[in-house]
Each structure stands twice: as structure tokens, then as C-alpha cells.
Design a protein around this motif. Structure first.
Motif, mmCIF file in Angstrom:
data_model
loop_
_atom_site.group_PDB
_atom_site.id
_atom_site.type_symbol
_atom_site.label_atom_id
_atom_site.label_comp_id
_atom_site.label_asym_id
_atom_site.label_seq_id
_atom_site.Cartn_x
_atom_site.Cartn_y
_atom_site.Cartn_z
ATOM 1 N N CYS A 125 0.956 -1.205 -0.136
ATOM 2 C CA CYS A 125 0.008 -0.111 -0.089
ATOM 3 C C CYS A 125 0.872 1.497 -0.043
ATOM 4 O O CYS A 125 2.071 1.135 0.213
ATOM 5 N N PRO A 126 0.325 2.477 -0.281
ATOM 6 C CA PRO A 126 1.143 3.627 0.045
ATOM 7 C C PRO A 126 1.832 3.733 1.212
ATOM 8 O O PRO A 126 1.131 3.464 2.070
ATOM 9 N N VAL A 127 3.020 4.231 1.319
ATOM 10 C CA VAL A 127 3.643 4.493 2.341
ATOM 11 C C VAL A 127 3.958 6.093 2.631
ATOM 12 O O VAL A 127 4.637 6.420 1.623
ATOM 13 N N ILE A 128 3.631 6.579 3.576
ATOM 14 C CA ILE A 128 3.913 8.162 3.863
ATOM 15 C C ILE A 128 5.060 8.362 4.916
ATOM 16 O O ILE A 128 4.792 7.965 6.129
ATOM 17 N N VAL A 129 5.895 8.761 4.773
ATOM 18 C CA VAL A 129 7.041 9.013 5.385
ATOM 19 C C VAL A 129 7.152 10.408 5.863
ATOM 20 O O VAL A 129 7.250 11.374 5.004
ATOM 21 N N LEU A 130 6.811 10.916 7.236
ATOM 22 C CA LEU A 130 7.019 12.371 7.542
ATOM 23 C C LEU A 130 8.294 12.700 7.704
ATOM 24 O O LEU A 130 9.074 12.815 8.839
ATOM 25 N N ARG A 131 8.747 13.398 6.678
ATOM 26 C CA ARG A 131 10.111 14.206 6.569
ATOM 27 C C ARG A 131 9.859 15.734 6.593
ATOM 28 O O ARG A 131 8.687 16.029 6.704
ATOM 29 N N GLY A 132 10.812 16.566 6.940
ATOM 30 C CA GLY A 132 10.575 17.693 6.869
ATOM 31 C C GLY A 132 10.311 18.262 8.202
ATOM 32 O O GLY A 132 10.283 17.761 9.064
ATOM 33 N N ASN A 133 10.181 19.767 8.302
ATOM 34 C CA ASN A 133 10.000 20.465 9.413
ATOM 35 C C ASN A 133 8.517 21.161 9.362
ATOM 36 O O ASN A 133 8.205 22.311 10.126
ATOM 37 N N HIS A 134 7.749 20.629 8.529
ATOM 38 C CA HIS A 134 6.121 21.177 8.743
ATOM 39 C C HIS A 134 5.512 20.731 9.922
ATOM 40 O O HIS A 134 5.870 19.912 10.515
ATOM 41 N N ASP A 135 4.491 21.460 10.026
ATOM 42 C CA ASP A 135 3.608 21.254 11.368
ATOM 43 C C ASP A 135 2.764 19.911 11.262
ATOM 44 O O ASP A 135 2.172 19.624 12.265
ATOM 45 N N ASN A 136 2.936 19.032 10.216
ATOM 46 C CA ASN A 136 2.106 18.055 10.069
ATOM 47 C C ASN A 136 0.721 17.964 10.131
ATOM 48 O O ASN A 136 0.070 16.665 10.695
ATOM 49 N N GLN A 137 0.249 18.954 9.733
ATOM 50 C CA GLN A 137 -1.248 19.215 9.988
ATOM 51 C C GLN A 137 -1.984 18.852 8.554
ATOM 52 O O GLN A 137 -1.272 19.460 7.621
ATOM 53 N N ALA A 138 -2.988 17.644 8.453
ATOM 54 C CA ALA A 138 -3.642 17.414 7.319
ATOM 55 C C ALA A 138 -4.471 18.328 6.950
ATOM 56 O O ALA A 138 -5.364 18.270 5.916
ATOM 57 N N ARG A 139 -4.776 19.303 7.804
ATOM 58 C CA ARG A 139 -6.395 20.363 7.609
ATOM 59 C C ARG A 139 -6.114 20.921 6.348
ATOM 60 O O ARG A 139 -4.733 21.455 6.080
ATOM 61 N N PRO A 140 -6.925 21.267 5.539
ATOM 62 C CA PRO A 140 -6.929 22.068 4.594
ATOM 63 C C PRO A 140 -6.549 23.589 4.801
ATOM 64 O O PRO A 140 -6.883 24.246 5.581
ATOM 65 N N GLY A 141 -5.910 24.248 3.655
ATOM 66 C CA GLY A 141 -5.335 25.679 3.954
ATOM 67 C C GLY A 141 -5.162 26.240 2.554
ATOM 68 O O GLY A 141 -5.468 25.673 1.555
ATOM 69 N N ILE A 142 -5.168 27.594 2.758
ATOM 70 C CA ILE A 142 -5.245 28.279 1.349
ATOM 71 C C ILE A 142 -4.116 27.756 0.354
ATOM 72 O O ILE A 142 -4.347 28.049 -0.719
ATOM 73 N N ASP A 143 -2.900 27.512 0.927
ATOM 74 C CA ASP A 143 -1.787 27.194 0.119
ATOM 75 C C ASP A 143 -1.471 25.954 -0.145
ATOM 76 O O ASP A 143 -0.300 25.661 -0.087
ATOM 77 N N GLN A 144 -2.255 24.923 0.258
ATOM 78 C CA GLN A 144 -2.166 23.591 0.264
ATOM 79 C C GLN A 144 -1.417 23.315 -1.168
ATOM 80 O O GLN A 144 -2.163 23.376 -2.138
ATOM 81 N N ARG A 145 -0.380 22.463 -1.317
ATOM 82 C CA ARG A 145 0.250 22.122 -2.573
ATOM 83 C C ARG A 145 0.781 20.596 -2.334
ATOM 84 O O ARG A 145 1.620 20.204 -1.514
ATOM 85 N N ILE A 146 0.051 19.699 -3.255
ATOM 86 C CA ILE A 146 0.590 18.290 -3.469
ATOM 87 C C ILE A 146 1.427 18.407 -4.648
ATOM 88 O O ILE A 146 1.084 18.704 -5.939
#
Length: 292
Positions: A133-154
Motif C-alpha cells: 500500500c502507499p507509505v507516507i514518511v513524515l520528513r521535513g519541518n512542517h507542522d504535520n497538519q493534514a487540515r486544508p489551507g489556502i496554500d495547500q500544495r501536493i
């Protein structure tokens, strides 16, 4: 039945941030959250110790880790259905088995400290390379919030067609769930050995490769874009090594999506690009298995 989002927990702060991120993601997807901690306490301490000495210290620690993770996830998202379990086995096979009945696996990129950090980093890499299945590895210094925001970029790294269909669908679904803009990126390069004397590239070798990259990108996105008309899509054709291009894009992304090729029963091959982004991305990375 909705497949759960599974999180590998280890008691570390990166692991707990993965729990936060996964709880938000489970709420967005409307799926259960399952927390697992793989520990070998039973093998080393011995289940036979229990009648005389009670639970071993390792077992007590394992139970506390999953309990703390479950409480944190519940505080984060009270409406998400949460289950937690300690698995007395090696982390990699345990997580791979869990991934067979999961919508995705979520993991922190590193563990507690020192040698443990290196070992857990290798666990994340091994699971990303072999999971079903897909594996999501939490890299980086983001706040790790999945809530939608104005500047969300996938950001979606588009490889060769037609093997990217699973990767593209996953990226579009994530963008839809997050009300995000999908940035689809295709890197291209003109091989150094090609010259203007090449019969197919007379006068404009670079233009040939750029046009080919554009065609691959459009073909990869066509079906998923039609199925997700509400997702804004920005297409980017960038000259340069794919690893460098995607790592630069990760600096302003909320999630970077790449593929790993599955070859029958021989498992997955991450490739150099997936290895590079898993080690160096500035944002969480989703590795999606694709059949070839």
C-alpha cells in the motif's frame, strides 16, 4: 469496510508527530486509525517470565507507548475510530503485513536517537520499498497538519507512462481530500551524447526531449484529471535531474508523491529518485506502489 490508516509508533517525538499527522489524515479520509508498535520483548524477555515476575519491563514500555499514542490521537481527532496493538515481532515484517489491509502506512522518518534513529530510518526505507500500500514518511519541518489551507500544495513526480496510474490517482485523491492544488512535475534532460547530428534531433535536440516530457505528463494526468474535475492542476516541465527537481519542489509542498515499481513477486524497486526524496525531502513523502 473502509481500510484503516496504519501508523507505526515507537515512542519517539517524530513518531508522535506521525500520529498527529495520521489522525488528521484519517479524519479527512473518513477511515479508522490503527496504531501498531512492533517489539521483540516476548522473544528476549520470554513469555514464561509472566507467571512469576509479571509483565516484563519491555512489555510494560510497549503498552505505555501505544497507550500514549492512542490518547494523543484521540485528543487530536475525537471522532476518529482508533485501535492500538503491540506486535511481538520485527518491525519491518509486522508493518508489511499490516500494510496488506491498510489504505496507507504512516511512519516517522527517524526514531528516538543515536543508533535507534539510524535503525528506524532503515525500517522506514525498507517498508517504503516493499509495502503493498502507499507509505507516507513524515520528513521535513512542517507542522504535520493534514487540515486544508489556502496554500495547500501536493507535488506529484510523474515518471514514465503508463506505469504511473496508481501514483497519479493517489495524488489526485490527496489533493481532493485536502482541497489542495496538484503540482504535477515532469523532469527531462538532453543526454550529453546527443548532438545536432542526431537524425531525429536535427538542430533542436533539447526541444525533442522537452516535447516528449510534455506528452508523457499530459498522458499520465488525462484520466485522473477527468475523474477529479474540482482539483486544480498546475503542470510543470523542468529541465534537470528528477531528484534535484523534486527536492526543490518539496521545499514549498505539503506532500510529495512518487512511485515505486512492483515487478511480479520480486517486490518493489524504489529507484534513485525515491531513495533521494525519502532521505532529503523538505516535506512528507508518499511512496505509491505501481505495477509494471
Amino acid at each position: 469496510m473502509e481500510l484503516p490508516l496504519v501508523v507505526g509508533v515507537d515512542g519517539s517525538e517524530p513518531g508522535m508527530r506521525a500520529v498527529d499527522w495520521a489522525a488528521d489524515e484519517a479524519a479527512l479520509r473518513g477511515v479508522p486509525l490503527r496504531l501498531v508498535y512492533a517489539s521483540l520483548w516476548e522473544r528476549y524477555e520470554g513469555a514464561a517470565l509472566a507467571p512469576d515476575l509479571g509483565r516484563s519491563s519491555e512489555q510494560v514500555m510497549a503498552d505505555k507507548i501505544v497507550e500514549a499514542a492512542a490518547k494523543r490521537a484521540h485528543r487530536r481527532q475525537t471522532d476518529v475510530k482508533i485501535s492500538a496493538e503491540v506486535l511481538p515481532e520485527e518491525p519491518v515484517p509486522a508493518l508489511l503485513r499490516e500494510g496488506r489491509n491498510a489504505s496507507a502506512l504512516v511512519m516517522g522518518s527517524h526514531g528516538r536517537s543515536g543508533i535507534a534513529e539510524l535503525l528506524l530510518g532503515s525500517v522506514s526505507l525498507a517498508v517504503a520499498a516493499r509495502a503493498h500500500c502507499p507509505v507516507i514518511v513524515l520528513r521535513g519541518n512542517h507542522d504535520n497538519q493534514a487540515r486544508p489551507g489556502i496554500d495547500q500544495r501536493i507535488v506529484l513526480g510523474v515518471g514514465e507512462e503508463p506505469a504511473d496510474s496508481e501514483v497519479v490517482r493517489f495524488a489526485f485523491e490527496e489533493a481532493a481530500d485536502h482541497y489542495a492544488t496538484l503540482h504535477a512535475v515532469r523532469a527531462w534532460r538532453c543526454p550529453a551524447h546527443e548532438t545536432i547530428d542526431h537524425p531525429l534531433l536535427a538542430g533542436e535536440p533539447a526541444r525533442h526531449h522537452e516535447q516528449r516530457a510534455t506528452e508523457i505528463l499530459e498522458a499520465a494526468l488525462r484520466d485522473a484529471a477527468r475523474d477529479h474535475p474540482s482539483v486544480p492542476v498546475r503542470r510543470r516541465i523542468v529541465e534537470g535531474p528528477a531528484r534535484k527537481v523534486l527536492l526543490e519542489a518539496s521545499a514549498t509542498a505539503d506532500l510529495l508523491v512518487v512511485g515505486a515499481r512492483r515487478h511480479g513477486h520480486s517486490g518493489l524497486q524504489l529507484g534513485r529518485v525515491a531513495h533521494a526524496v525519502l532521505h532529503h525531502s523538505a516535506c512528507p513523502v508518499a511512496v505509491v506502489p505501481q505495477r509494471v
